[in-house]
Design a protein around this motif. Structure first.
Motif, short mmCIF file in Angstrom:
data_model
loop_
_atom_site.label_atom_id
_atom_site.label_comp_id
_atom_site.label_asym_id
_atom_site.label_seq_id
_atom_site.Cartn_x
_atom_site.Cartn_y
_atom_site.Cartn_z
N ASP A 58 0.56 -1.20 0.17
CA ASP A 58 0.16 0.00 -0.05
C ASP A 58 0.67 1.34 -0.13
O ASP A 58 0.84 2.55 -0.68
N VAL A 59 1.81 1.62 0.18
CA VAL A 59 2.74 2.76 1.39
C VAL A 59 3.42 2.38 -0.21
O VAL A 59 3.69 3.66 -1.24
N LEU A 60 3.66 1.43 -1.35
CA LEU A 60 4.55 1.58 -2.53
C LEU A 60 3.83 1.68 -3.31
O LEU A 60 4.78 2.97 -4.61
N ILE A 61 2.34 2.18 -2.91
CA ILE A 61 1.40 2.17 -4.47
C ILE A 61 1.71 3.97 -4.00
O ILE A 61 1.58 4.64 -4.89
N GLN A 62 1.01 4.32 -2.55
CA GLN A 62 1.27 5.59 -2.69
C GLN A 62 2.79 6.85 -3.00
O GLN A 62 2.98 7.76 -3.81
N VAL A 63 4.03 5.35 -3.02
CA VAL A 63 5.05 6.49 -3.18
C VAL A 63 4.97 6.07 -5.14
O VAL A 63 5.70 7.53 -5.34
N ALA A 64 4.55 5.60 -5.55
CA ALA A 64 4.25 5.97 -6.71
C ALA A 64 3.92 6.85 -7.57
O ALA A 64 3.98 7.37 -8.20
N ALA A 65 2.10 6.71 -6.47
CA ALA A 65 1.96 7.57 -7.01
C ALA A 65 2.60 9.03 -6.75
O ALA A 65 2.48 10.04 -8.02
N VAL A 66 2.95 9.45 -5.64
CA VAL A 66 4.24 10.69 -5.53
C VAL A 66 4.92 11.09 -6.35
O VAL A 66 5.27 12.49 -7.20
N ARG A 67 5.26 10.02 -7.00
CA ARG A 67 6.68 10.13 -8.28
C ARG A 67 6.07 10.61 -9.63
O ARG A 67 6.92 11.17 -10.15
N GLY A 68 4.83 9.64 -10.01
CA GLY A 68 3.75 10.42 -10.95
C GLY A 68 3.90 11.63 -11.13
O GLY A 68 3.86 12.20 -12.16
N ALA A 69 3.23 11.99 -9.79
CA ALA A 69 3.15 13.57 -9.40
C ALA A 69 4.11 14.34 -9.73
O ALA A 69 4.00 15.48 -9.96
N LEU A 70 5.35 14.43 -9.63
CA LEU A 70 6.47 14.73 -9.46
C LEU A 70 7.21 14.73 -10.64
O LEU A 70 7.22 15.64 -11.19
#
Length: 111
Positions: A58-70
């Protein structure tokens, strides 16, 4: 925070020439700041997830979302740079210096 206090990858790659100001529209700056503020909140949420022992996937999915947003913020900044800064440099006869600065930034940005 002084430049010397920044980690190497966060240090500015150059000091911009004051004779050629780095100016963007208020609207453009507002859009980038709004996106960064949302990302900042998202990162706080990830921190809370880690502190709450949420499942790693779950944490990794959110990290991926932040990377995409950046990445999307970087794209906005690059688009603005090309349409404003590079075109202004071309009109002022400083295109070579502007291209070199962009290359240096991209060398640090791209894997």
């Amino acid at each position: 925070m002084a430049t010397s206090d920044l980690p190497r990858d966060l240090e500015p790659i150059h000091e911009h020439d004051p004779a050629h100001p780095h100016v963007h529209s208020e609207e453009s700056v507002r859009r980038v700041i709004n996106r960064l503020s949302r990302i900042e909140g998202h990162i706080r949420g990830i921190k809370t997830m880690v502190q709450s022992d949420r499942p790693c996937p779950d944490v990794l999915i959110q990290v991926a979302a932040v990377r995409g947003a950046l990445d999307r913020v970087a794209r906005m900044i690059l688009d603005e740079h090309l349409s404003q800064c590079v075109s202004r440099a071309a009109k002022e006869g400083n295109i070579d210096a502007e291209i070199e600065e962009l290359k240096a930034a991209l060398d640090r940005f791209l894997p």
